[in-house]
Write an enzyme that holds these catalytic residues in place. Structure first.
Site, PDB file in Angstrom:
ATOM      1  N   LYS A  53      -6.066   6.336  11.150  1.00 58.50           N
ATOM      2  CA  LYS A  53      -7.449   6.078  11.596  1.00 58.50           C
ATOM      3  C   LYS A  53      -7.436   6.020  13.120  1.00 58.50           C
ATOM      4  CE  LYS A  53      -9.844   3.500   7.952  1.00 58.50           C
ATOM      5  NZ  LYS A  53     -10.352   2.184   7.496  1.00 58.50           N
ATOM      6  N   ASP A  85      -4.316   1.651  11.336  1.00 58.42           N
ATOM      7  CA  ASP A  85      -5.718   1.436  11.686  1.00 58.42           C
ATOM      8  C   ASP A  85      -5.772   0.974  13.143  1.00 58.42           C
ATOM      9  OD1 ASP A  85      -8.426   0.872  11.571  1.00 58.42           O
ATOM     10  OD2 ASP A  85      -8.243  -0.853  10.270  1.00 58.42           O
ATOM     11  N   GLY A 110       0.790  -1.236   0.000  1.00 53.24           N
ATOM     12  CA  GLY A 110       0.000   0.000   0.000  1.00 53.24           C
ATOM     13  C   GLY A 110       0.815   1.275   0.000  1.00 53.24           C
ATOM     14  N   ARG A 122      -5.186   0.606  -6.504  1.00 58.59           N
ATOM     15  CA  ARG A 122      -4.050   1.269  -5.837  1.00 58.59           C
ATOM     16  C   ARG A 122      -3.550   2.427  -6.689  1.00 58.59           C
ATOM     17  NH1 ARG A 122      -2.389  -2.044  -1.544  1.00 58.59           N
ATOM     18  NH2 ARG A 122      -2.508  -4.286  -1.889  1.00 58.59           N
ATOM     19  N   PHE A 152     -13.976   2.798   4.974  1.00 54.33           N
ATOM     20  CA  PHE A 152     -12.994   2.046   4.198  1.00 54.33           C
ATOM     21  C   PHE A 152     -12.517   2.928   3.047  1.00 54.33           C
ATOM     22  CE2 PHE A 152     -11.391  -1.024   1.141  1.00 54.33           C
ATOM     23  CZ  PHE A 152     -10.655  -1.856   1.976  1.00 54.33           C
TER      24      PHE A 152
HETATM   25  P1  5GP Z   1      -3.657  -2.257  11.313  1.00 57.77           P
HETATM   26  O1  5GP Z   1      -2.748  -3.385  11.693  1.00 57.77           O
HETATM   27  O2  5GP Z   1      -3.187  -0.905  11.755  1.00 57.77           O
HETATM   28  O3  5GP Z   1      -5.072  -2.534  11.758  1.00 57.77           O
HETATM   29  O4  5GP Z   1      -3.807  -2.330   9.754  1.00 57.77           O
HETATM   30  C1  5GP Z   1      -3.064  -1.657   8.849  1.00 57.77           C
HETATM   31  C2  5GP Z   1      -3.315  -2.235   7.467  1.00 57.77           C
HETATM   32  O5  5GP Z   1      -4.708  -2.524   7.249  1.00 57.77           O
HETATM   33  C3  5GP Z   1      -2.960  -1.212   6.427  1.00 57.77           C
HETATM   34  O6  5GP Z   1      -1.579  -1.253   6.099  1.00 57.77           O
HETATM   35  C4  5GP Z   1      -3.863  -1.599   5.278  1.00 57.77           C
HETATM   36  O7  5GP Z   1      -3.266  -2.621   4.515  1.00 57.77           O
HETATM   37  C5  5GP Z   1      -5.105  -2.159   5.949  1.00 57.77           C
HETATM   38  N1  5GP Z   1      -6.179  -1.142   6.029  1.00 57.77           N
HETATM   39  C6  5GP Z   1      -6.612  -0.505   7.132  1.00 57.77           C
HETATM   40  N2  5GP Z   1      -7.600   0.368   6.855  1.00 57.77           N
HETATM   41  C7  5GP Z   1      -7.782   0.305   5.512  1.00 57.77           C
HETATM   42  C8  5GP Z   1      -8.662   0.997   4.592  1.00 57.77           C
HETATM   43  O8  5GP Z   1      -9.491   1.871   4.937  1.00 57.77           O
HETATM   44  N3  5GP Z   1      -8.559   0.660   3.273  1.00 57.77           N
HETATM   45  C9  5GP Z   1      -7.685  -0.287   2.833  1.00 57.77           C
HETATM   46  N4  5GP Z   1      -7.669  -0.534   1.513  1.00 57.77           N
HETATM   47  N5  5GP Z   1      -6.841  -0.957   3.671  1.00 57.77           N
HETATM   48  C10 5GP Z   1      -6.889  -0.655   4.991  1.00 57.77           C
END
Ligand code: 5GP
Length: 188
Positions: free
Chosen positions: A124, A96, A41, A158, A145
């Site tokens: 987030k 996130d 990403g 992407r 999302f």
């Molecule tokens: P975390 O471990 O912080 O929950 O997740 C991070 C990963 O979740 C990010 O690197 C991404 O790949 C995915 N992710 C989290 N929120 C989103 C979103 O709103 N859209 C997309 N496409 N991926 C997300």
């Protein structure tokens, strides 16, 4: 309500990434950091950010492997660049829950770094379930999302130039092409 709402235009993204590049360059002046992009990403953000920086730096990438069901995360570091004693800056698309970042920091810290910081394009913050330092962030966003500018839907979109919130996921679940007119608007 519209199914897709633009959260940041290509111009908004360019402006904010330029500011981040300037700020990080000032903070790391004379230190030659290793910028490590978290695949996949990070790619558009990473490419724009390093070109907005005006100091010497090294680039590398790592990718995560999620083991189905168990919640365990593995990490493959490209690491042509030895990390011992270096100032490392992790480059993430979005933080996130924070779980990914916590794991990455733990693994990287085993390399005996001089310092470790993270820059995420998107934060987030309200969805965080673990506390984790985030030194630089582009935008704080809500819990919708998001797709575009590196963020995908099932490996697609992407390459959209701006960032969008999906207001109704069932639209994409029903028709993956529903976002295409937004992702690739006519350019003339
Ligand atoms: P975390 O471990 O912080 O929950 O997740 C991070 C990963 O979740 C990010 O690197 C991404 O790949 C995915 N992710 C989290 N929120 C989103 C979103 O709103 N859209 C997309 N496409 N991926 C997300």
């Amino acid at each position: 309500m519209a199914d897709f709402v633009e959260v940041a235009s290509a111009d908004d993204l360019a402006r904010r990434v330029a500011e981040l590049g300037e700020q990080i360059s000032a903070d790391y002046a004379g230190r030659e950091p290793v910028m490590i992009g978290v695949l996949n990403g990070c790619v558009p953000f990473f490419a724009d950010l390093v070109r907005a920086m005006s100091i010497d730096l090294a680039v590398d990438f790592l990718s995560l492997t999620r083991f189905d069901g168990s919640g365990r995360v593995g990490m493959a570091l490209d690491a042509g660049v030895p990390l011992g004693g270096r100032d490392v800056i992790l480059v993430e698309d979005i933080v996130d829950t924070g779980l990914t970042l916590v794991t990455l920091r733990k693994v990287l810290e085993l390399h005996g770094l001089a310092s470790l910081a993270t820059v995420a394009l998107l934060d987030k913050a309200p969805r965080r379930i673990v506390e984790v330092p985030l030194e630089y962030r582009g935008f704080e966003v809500g819990d919708e999302f998001l797709i575009g500018y590196g963020l995908d839907w099932n490996h697609l979109y992407r390459n959209a130039r701006s960032l969008w919130a999906v207001m109704d996921l069932s639209v994409l679940q029903g028709d993956v092409d529903a976002f295409a007119p937004y992702a690739y608007p006519a350019t003339v």
